[in-house]
Structure formats: C-alpha cells, structure tokens
Design an enzyme around this catalytic site. Structure first.
Site, short mmCIF file in Angstrom:
data_model
loop_
_atom_site.label_atom_id
_atom_site.label_comp_id
_atom_site.label_asym_id
_atom_site.label_seq_id
_atom_site.Cartn_x
_atom_site.Cartn_y
_atom_site.Cartn_z
N GLU A 1 -3.72 7.91 0.63
CA GLU A 1 -3.78 7.42 -0.75
C GLU A 1 -5.11 7.74 -1.45
OE1 GLU A 1 -2.69 3.28 -0.52
OE2 GLU A 1 -0.57 3.76 -0.54
N GLU B 1 5.59 5.43 3.05
CA GLU B 1 5.51 3.98 3.28
C GLU B 1 6.55 3.34 2.35
OE1 GLU B 1 1.53 2.46 2.86
OE2 GLU B 1 0.69 4.12 4.02
C1 GAL Z 1 -0.66 1.07 1.20
C2 GAL Z 1 -1.54 1.70 2.24
C3 GAL Z 1 -1.30 1.10 3.60
C4 GAL Z 1 -1.34 -0.40 3.49
C5 GAL Z 1 -0.27 -0.84 2.54
C6 GAL Z 1 -0.21 -2.36 2.44
O1 GAL Z 1 -1.16 1.25 -0.09
O2 GAL Z 1 -1.35 3.09 2.34
O3 GAL Z 1 -2.30 1.54 4.50
O4 GAL Z 1 -2.58 -0.77 3.03
O5 GAL Z 1 -0.56 -0.31 1.27
O6 GAL Z 1 0.81 -2.80 1.64
#
Ligand code: GAL
EC number: 3.2.1.23
Length: 664
Positions: free
Chosen positions: A142, A303
């Site tokens: 990110e 994710e």
């Molecule tokens: C994302 C990030 C992850 C974790 C997640 C939590 O933005 O890539 O590492 O922090 O959020 O919700």
C-alpha cells in the site's frame, strides 16, 4: 481461480502452523500471501540474512498444495536500520520526523533506503525466484497509505529541486509557470525552493501541485527499482503486482501500473470507526478504478475484508452474507483472484482488532463457514466467470492530478473530492450501467457517454478528445467547476468554463461557494425532472446559456431563475452541464433521460440491488441488510451459474444475497 488468505506465520507458534494449514485446506483455498512485513526476520542485522522461518512456512504450505505470493517487506524497515540510519525516516509538513514504531516510516527519496531495498529484494529474488510453487510477488504494501505519500525532509527537498530542474530546465521558466512574482516568491537559485512545509497561510498552488506530481513520480521510480530487480532474477511466469489503495494520495496508480503485471487492491468496505459500510457505488467505483488502471485487465483483491477491522477503534461488524456479496461484487467488476484478510486475528501488535476468517481463539466458526461456502460455489463456475470480459458503454473521466488540485483548493468547506466524484458516478451505478474510468490516454470512441465530474484541472489532450467524441455523436456530462484550471494550476483567463465554453454552450460569469451549513434550491423545468426540486449544495455556477437549453434553474436565492443545468448540441452529440451538487433523486431523473437518449443499456432495479454483467454472467447483489427485493428478469433463458437451474420471470433476493445467473 486463485482464492486464498493473507497469512502471518511469524505471528504464531510453529506448533500451530500445521493446524492452520489443515484448516486452510479444508476451507478450499489454493494460495496465501506472506512475508510483506517480515524484514527483521529475513535480515536480523545489517547484511545478515536468514530465511529459515519463511522457508519452513513455504515448505509446509506448498507441500500441502497451497501456492504462495511473496511480499517484499519494504513497508517495515526494521529497528536496527532506523537506529543506524535515521535519515531514512520521513518528515512531515511541520518538520517533525516520523518516528519508528509503526510502519511505512521511510522516505522514498533516501538513497540509503534504496540500497537496503536493493539488497533485500535481490536476496529474496535469488532465494525464491525459481521456486515452482511461488507464483508471484507483491512489491511493498500500500504505497503512500496512512499519509506516507508526502515527505518534507532535507533529502526530499534536494530530490524535489532536481525533479524541478529536469522539468523546467531554467529558473525563469519555473518562476513563470508558478507565477512566483506573486508575494515576492521569485527564486534566484534552485536551492532556495522549499518543500511545502508549514507556512502561516497557504503555499503557491502551482508549487503544491508540482510537489504532488514529484511525490508520485518518486514512488513510481521506487516501485520500478524493486520490479526491475525482480524481473532480472525471477522466473518469467512469477507475476509482479502491488496492492493499491485508491485514495487521492500523491501516488499515480496509472503510471505505476505500467511496471506491474496487473493491479491488486485492498478492499475494505468498512474500517475502524465506521458505523456502516461505505455505499455500494463507492465500493464499485474502486473496483472500476482497479480494472481501468491497467487498461481493463483483470485485477487481484489482495486483501478482501473478512471480519470487523480497526486499530484502537473497531468498525462495523460485516453481517452474515457480506463476505460473499463483496467477493462477488469484486469478481463481477474484474477481479480474477480473491485473497481474504486475514487468516486469523493477531493477539499482539497494532492490529489486534483486525479480525479475520478466524478470530483470536483460532476456531473455525461462522465466517470460516461462509468463506467455505463461497469457495465451494466459485469452484462450480470454473474459470469462465473470471475469463469473461466486462464491456462498458459509459466512461467516467478520472485524473489523479485533478484530485490533487482539488485537495490543494477545495474552495468550499463542504467539498470532499471522493464524495463529489461519487455524486456524478453513482447514478450510472444505480442504473446498473457498466462504466470504465478513463484518463486522457484512453480512446473514447467505444463509449456512448462520458461523465466528466468536477473537471477543475483541465488536461488539453483530454479536452480535445472529449470534443471530438461529442462531435462524432457521443454524450458528455460535465459538472460544476469544469474548465477552471490550466495544467500548471493557474486559473484560465477565458470566461468560464474556459476552453469548454463553446462546447457546453454556456458562460459562467459568477459563482458561489456554499459552506456546510448553506444550501439553495434547484427546480427542474424540462424532461423527467420537470417540477422536481433538489437542494443545491457545495457550489453554484450561475449559468448563462449561449446556445444551450435550460433543464433546471435556481430558486430561493438572489440568482433565482438563473440556469443550473443545461443541455447543448455540439456536432452530432450532446453536452450536459450540471452547475451544482444535486440530491440523488434529481440526478437519477436527469441521468434517466440522458442515458435513454444516448441509447445506453440500463437495468433498473429496486432497493439496493446491484446488477453487473461480465460476459454471460450476471451478478445480482442485494446490498440491503433488511429488505428482500424482487428483480424482474428481462426476456431470455436464465440459469443459476452454480447449479444450472432455470430461473423465470422474477428473482427474489434476500437481504445481502448474491446470486450469479447465466443469460443464454
Ligand atoms: C490494509 C493493510 C493490511 C492491514 C489491513 C487492516 O490496509 O494492507 O496490512 O493493515 O489494512 O485492515
């Protein structure tokens, strides 16, 4: 299709790993992403490398038939590194150095950091670049997120000055392009140019926009540095991607994507502190960005939220059904792989309350069963759905530089870029019209209509393309504040909407910025919106038509009777101009007429049902948590994609139900 989880073996005792892998297999996943925060383990001290923990985890996963995506760990420079080389740390606009203690604490302009990056990426590539079951790489994590996009330290300042020298060649040119004669800001030496640190008032807007461009370019170069190393060492069929978050930070996802095999995205419709999910249109728009950022290519959701999220504050608990709904929404808009965040909620660290498929107790429960059901159903589709193409009839213009320009000068307290972009995108989402997001580089000829929301910072290439598109018979929808700025962030000297005046058939001699507590009214005078009223918030352009006809006018303000929405013929096509921020109901009525006239296919649904067509596959997604909603199916043969059952007439969707049908 790849479907998997984000796994952090380093956060669990090895004695637990076998059980994790057993449960993953039972769940039906075939990929995990690991290692993206594991730098300290891989390089416990400078120049000393130890991959044993990941070797063991990779061995266990892959011997159980699970493929691996490896993250390069550069979002988390370890403590020893920062202690020895504190110049790596970023500096905020107040001149405060960001401390070690969380993540993303590096400036992309640190040469030292580049050296460390090169070494760890090279070591990882040499170690894992030929592994048969490691299918690809995620570079960093990110970029620019959590305010890590802009750094204002000495290294950044020197790099900014170099970037400016390359862009402008001479100081005269820079002074000219920035209008530095204003407030005695003329620079007589490159070294005098600041990064936009704290001032009493506000910095020069041209400097600010260039600073954002510079920050984005620096990140693009940093990404390329990693990608080039990987490509020179790893197997050709290991992919390279990055998991973006599409906010308006100083990152240019379009530029960066050129160096990646495909775009990845982290999909969090809810997060810490949110009482409810963001609107379905907002989630959809992010997917459309992902697909569009690399010319329509499929993307990965690296994710995909599976549980409630948050650090010190926890957000909305996704309801039963949300996991499937959001998964299907992503696939229907171009995702080809889904990786759920995270396998299990951590017992320590900042993300103790980022819940996963498993909670802290590690037991398979409701969310585990829901993911299992999704995977089982997806398997029945084969890969046909993800191989089908998404073909849009409408495009919305999205230029990240325009977002930055708005960030620099929002002009009203009530203005928020994302929300305003969404205001003009949402009506096509609600009519279930397939939409791409385009930039100046794209060809518009294949679309029937192009929406150009809040086109404040103009791009001459795009303006020309848009004119051409409409002269050839296309439809354009522009909104308030179009045509105001030139590329260097100066205000145009032409009567507004500047270069778009003849095109829109209007002139704007006055306008009013409305603050959060203020509103006017608009009343429709033609078409579906005739007699309909809407509040007018944020901004009011007082429109004087030259050749355009008036569709709505202001009411209840000193400019009562002045045009608020217009329609103009240009060549063979039509241009609409919406001079204010309208309520959804009026925009829906207006867009109904526009889309019908432009002969765009719509699919009207009730309630919160979203319908998305990808090839022959139609996803019916009920975003309501409470309303069962019927959907009338158009003629044709409809079958469920999962079970091949015939469906006739009407589809009844329960709250949060997601169904995929095939239309034959
Ligand atoms: C994302 C990030 C992850 C974790 C997640 C939590 O933005 O890539 O590492 O922090 O959020 O919700």
């Amino acid at each position: 299709m790849y479907i998997g989880v984000d796994y952090y073996p380093e956060q669990w005792p090895k004695t637990r790993w076998a059980e994790d892998v057993r449960l993953m297999k039972e769940l039906g996943i075939n990929v995990v992403r690991i290692a993206e925060f594991g730098w300290q383990l891989m390089e416990p001290e400078e120049g000393v490398y130890d991959f044993s923990l990941y070797d063991e985890a990779i061995e266990l996963l892959t011997s159980n038939g699970i493929k691996v995506v490896l993250g390069t760990p550069t979002a988390t420079p370890p403590a020893w590194m920062i202690h020895s080389y504190p110049e790596i740390l970023p500096v905020d606009e107040n001149g405060v150095t960001i401390s070690f203690g969380a993540r993303r604490h590096y400036t992309v302009n640190s040469g030292k950091y580049h050296q460390f990056t090169k070494k760890i990426v090279t070591k990882m590539a040499e170690k894992y670049g030929q592994h048969p079951d490691i299918i690809g790489w995620q570079v960093d994590n990110e970029y620019g997120h959590e305010k890590s996009d802009r750094s204002y330290g000495a290294l950044d300042r020197a790099a900014f000055q170099c970037w400016l020298k390359e862009k402008y060649q001479t100081l005269d040119e820079l002074n000219q392009q920035w209008g530095t004669v204003f407030w005695s800001q003329t620079y007589t030496d490159w070294s005098q140019i600041p990064t936009p640190r704290k001032v009493y008032q506000e910095h020069n807007p041209s400097l600010l926009l260039d600073f954002d461009r510079f920050c984005a370019d620096a990140y693009t170069a940093y990404n390329k540095l990693q990608v080039d190393i990987l490509r020179s060492i790893v197997r050709k069929d290991q992919f390279i991607t990055h998991n973006f978050v599409f906010t308006d930070q100083a990152i240019n996802q379009w530029d960066m994507s050129k160096d990646l095999d495909f775009v990845s995205f982290d999909n969090y419709p809810v997060w810490g502190g949110l009482a409810e999910p963001i609107k379905p249109a907002a989630i959809a728009q992010q997917h459309d960005l992902c697909r569009s950022a690399k010319g329509g290519k499929n993307f990965w959701v690296m994710e995909e939220l599976s549980g409630a999220q948050g650090w010190s504050r926890i957000g909305y608990l996704p309801r039963p059904g949300h996991i499937k709904l959001w998964t299907y929404q992503a696939i229907s808009r171009g995702a080809e792989a889904i990786v759920y965040f995270r396998w299990r909620a951590a017992q320590f660290g900042t993300e103790e309350f980022c819940h996963g498929i498993l909670d802290h107790d590690g037991l398979p429960k409701r969310k585990y069963e829901e993911v299992k059901e999704v995977i089982q159903e997806l398997k029945t589709f084969g890969d046909e759905w993800i191989n089908a193409s998404y073909e849009a009839e409408v495009a919305a213009y999205y230029d990240i530089e325009n977002a930055w320009a708005w960030g620099i000068q929002p002009q009203s307290d009530a203005f928020a870029y994302k929300q305003e972009f969404l205001r003009f995108y949402r009506p096509v989402h609600s009519a279930n019209v397939l939409t791409d997001l385009v930039t100046a580089a794209d060809d518009l000829a294949r679309y029937k209509a192009v929406i150009v929301p809040i086109y404040f910072l103009t791009n001459s290439e795009f303006t020309e393309k848009l004119k051409q598109f409409v002269s050839n018979g296309g439809t354009a929808i522009l909104s308030y504040r179009a045509g105001v700025k030139e590329e260097n962030n100066f205000v145009t000297g032409q009567t507004l909407p500047g270069a778009l005046s003849e095109f829109t058939g209007i002139q704007i001699h006055e306008y009013e910025s409305l603050q959060t507590s203020q509103q006017n009214m608009v009343v429709g005078i033609k078409g579906t919106i005739k007699g309909q009223e809407s509040t007018a918030t944020i901004w009011c352009d007082l429109i004087e038509p030259t050749t355009a006809e008036v569709l709505a006018e202001y009411k209840g303000c000193f400019y009562e009777g002045t045009a608020a929405i217009t329609k103009n013929s240009f060549g063979k096509g039509t241009v609409y101009y919406i001079g204010t921020a309208l309520e959804d109901a009026m925009l829906d009525g207006l867009y109904d007429d526009i889309l019908a006239e432009a002969q765009v296919d719509t699919f009207k649904t009730n309630g919160e049902v979203e319908v998305v067509k990808r090839g022959q596959f139609y996803s019916f997604l009920n975003h309501s948590t409470t309303e069962t909603t019927p959907v009338k199916l158009p003629d044709g043969t409809w079958k469920t994609a999962a079970t091949n059952e015939l469906v006739k007439g009407e589809l009844m969707l329960k709250p949060l139900q997601a169904v995929v049908l095939i239309n034959e």
